[in-house]
Every structure is written in C-alpha cells, then in structure tokens.
Design an enzyme around this catalytic site. Sequence first.
Site, PDB file in Angstrom:
ATOM      1  N   LEU A 189     -26.001  51.709 -45.873  1.00  0.00           N
ATOM      2  CA  LEU A 189     -24.979  52.185 -44.951  1.00  0.00           C
ATOM      3  C   LEU A 189     -23.625  51.689 -45.452  1.00  0.00           C
ATOM      4  O   LEU A 189     -23.542  50.628 -46.081  1.00  0.00           O
ATOM      5  CB  LEU A 189     -25.216  51.642 -43.532  1.00  0.00           C
ATOM      6  CG  LEU A 189     -26.446  52.136 -42.768  1.00  0.00           C
ATOM      7  CD1 LEU A 189     -26.548  51.407 -41.428  1.00  0.00           C
ATOM      8  CD2 LEU A 189     -26.396  53.641 -42.553  1.00  0.00           C
ATOM      9  N   ASP A 190     -22.567  52.458 -45.166  1.00  0.00           N
ATOM     10  CA  ASP A 190     -21.227  52.008 -45.522  1.00  0.00           C
ATOM     11  C   ASP A 190     -20.942  50.671 -44.837  1.00  0.00           C
ATOM     12  O   ASP A 190     -21.490  50.362 -43.774  1.00  0.00           O
ATOM     13  CB  ASP A 190     -20.177  53.029 -45.065  1.00  0.00           C
ATOM     14  CG  ASP A 190     -20.250  54.334 -45.845  1.00  0.00           C
ATOM     15  OD1 ASP A 190     -20.896  54.350 -46.904  1.00  0.00           O
ATOM     16  OD2 ASP A 190     -19.673  55.328 -45.363  1.00  0.00           O
ATOM     17  N   GLU A 191     -20.038  49.910 -45.421  1.00  0.00           N
ATOM     18  CA  GLU A 191     -19.724  48.579 -44.900  1.00  0.00           C
ATOM     19  C   GLU A 191     -19.341  48.602 -43.424  1.00  0.00           C
ATOM     20  O   GLU A 191     -19.777  47.760 -42.638  1.00  0.00           O
ATOM     21  CB  GLU A 191     -18.586  47.968 -45.716  1.00  0.00           C
ATOM     22  CG  GLU A 191     -18.174  46.586 -45.249  1.00  0.00           C
ATOM     23  CD  GLU A 191     -17.112  45.954 -46.137  1.00  0.00           C
ATOM     24  OE1 GLU A 191     -16.486  44.973 -45.684  1.00  0.00           O
ATOM     25  OE2 GLU A 191     -16.904  46.445 -47.277  1.00  0.00           O
TER      26      GLU A 191
END
Length: 353
Positions: A189-191
């Site tokens: 997942l994106d940060e």
Amino acid sequence: MARSWTRRGEWIETALPAAKIEKETASNPSTVEPAEAQAHEYAVRGEAANPELASAREASIASAKPLPTPQAPAVSAKAAPTPEALAAAALGVPDKLARRLLHAGEVQVRGGRARLRLRPDEALGFEPVWTEDGLEALYEDDFCLVVHKPAGMPVHPDGGAKRLTLANVVAAHYTLNGEACAVHHVHRLDEYTSGPVLYAKGEFARLALDAQMRDKAIGRVYLALAEGKVPRDLRVVDAPIGRDRHHNSRRRVSPGGQEALTRVELVQKLRSGQASLVRLTLETGRTHQIRVHMAHAGYPLIGDTLYGGSDSLLQRQALHGESLRFEHPFTGEKIEVADPLPTDLQSLLDRLT
C-alpha cells in the site's frame, strides 16, 4: 470442510485427502510387468511379423524339439510414485519444493496422515522494532498474517533515510511470538494509504500467495473520499498508467503505459455533492492506480495534493483498504479480512455527512 492441520515446531501434520490420493495413484500406475509375460508378448509380436518363425515354432512343437525363444529387449521400468510423493502432490506442494522436501526426507506418511517440514527456521530479513502502539493483526495462522497498516508508515524500507516501516513492526511481532520466518509482504500500500497488508509465512505460503497475486486472484477493495459529485454511472475507469516524465513521484494516464482498470461504486453523496464516498475495486495493481484514475476522471481524492486534491480537510489522501480476499495457501479456503475505517477518515466522513 476446510483442511485442518497441527503445527509441531517446523513440521505441519494433516490428514491426507483420500480422494486426491486415489486420483494421483490412478494417474501414475506402475509400468513394471512380470518378465514371463513380457517375453511371451515379445515372442508373439515376432511371429506375427515373421511367418517363417511361426512355421519353425510349429515344426519344433511337432518334433518335441525346443526352439530358442527370441530375447526380449531390456525393459525400462518406471517405478510407481512413493506414498510421500503422492501425499505432496495431493496437498498441493509446488513441484520444485516437493522435490527438495522428498529428497531431504521431509515428507512423512503414516496411515492416513502426512507430516511435512513446511516451516523451517528462517532469518527475519528486517530489524525488529517494537512500537508503543504495537501491531494490529487482523488475521493470523501458521501460513498467513494480515495486519492493519496505518497511514504514514511505509510497507518496507526504500533505501533512503532509516525510518520505521511495517516490515520492522512485523519482524518484532514474529520475534515476540517465537516465529522464525522471513518477513514477506505479498502486496503493498502507498505510504499514506491505510488498510490491510498480507504477509506469507514460509516458502510454501510465499509460492502460493505470490502466484495468486500474479494471477490477479487476490481481491482488494478500497473506500475513498473524493472531491466533487461522483456520478452513479461512473462504474469503470479503464486507462493505461505510465510514469510522468516531468515528476519522478507521479504517475499519469498514458497511451504507452501499462493496462490499468479500476471499478468504481458511488456509496454516498456528501455535503450536497461537494464530496463523495466511493468504493473502488482493483483489477490491476499499478502504482498510485486509484489516485491516478480518480484524478483522471475529474474527482481527485481529498488530501491528495500530488494529484490535484486539496489538503484543507485532511493532510493525507483519503484512501483506505476496506477488505482483502485471498485463497488460503494450504487449505484452499476463501478468506476475507475486513479493516474498519481508521479514526481520521471516520471523523472526516462524519463531518461531511
């Protein structure tokens, strides 16, 4: 009924699926025949091809003089599969791993049960770091771990400055629970996106879950708060995504990009159409896919300044993984794990409702 197992240190013990064993046995019969039958069959074939040999044999029988039987060619016998090999196949062990386990004697069969060394000790691969909040495990067993990733924490190190990552926290969780296995995330997942992340424990689970990811068999559903009034007839965004040559961190819709498809469902209109709660399902997994597609459709996510959203209401993109679906690598059972909205997004939703 899902297959059950017992963990005994590095070994997994389970009942053998009788139907699959019978099927494997039927498809791999032994080709060894008694020598007398093979010699007789060879003699019959030789006489059929050579009438003079048949006449000579008849004359020999009439005179009671034995005639030498033609020598049968050497027969290469294919050995029947061992019970251990049949058990590994019936339990779905990938061929390469099965060969290694069988060679090392790490598949054992006793009656209707099998023992396999599927969880040998491994190095974590990341430094364990304990945090005050700890780790929120949403699902866990001997093969899988699904954890909640908070917004602002990267899944793994990116080679830059040393920072706390989810990999460090998972390593600490394994250490605390006596799990000697490599920290291996199946997807990312994106940060600044929150939600569930799936980890595989051991080589068997890694091979199976990575294959599901490649085959797009892992279902990921997201909730997002988007700017504007998303129309109900916006059901699909099908647009290829590539790098933005003007900005290293950005992606953009590009004819020369990779295939990307996102399914969109309007859940609720907010603030008289100033914002929308949407549910999004990924058919592909491109970097920033949902963010790029929603911005391309004209409805950037709240807080997503990289793709045109405003951060006046939220300081990160309003995107959260709502649920994760996958097939259990050992039992084949369909697993669905839900992850409720985190506090910041639930608070924003309440304010906009």
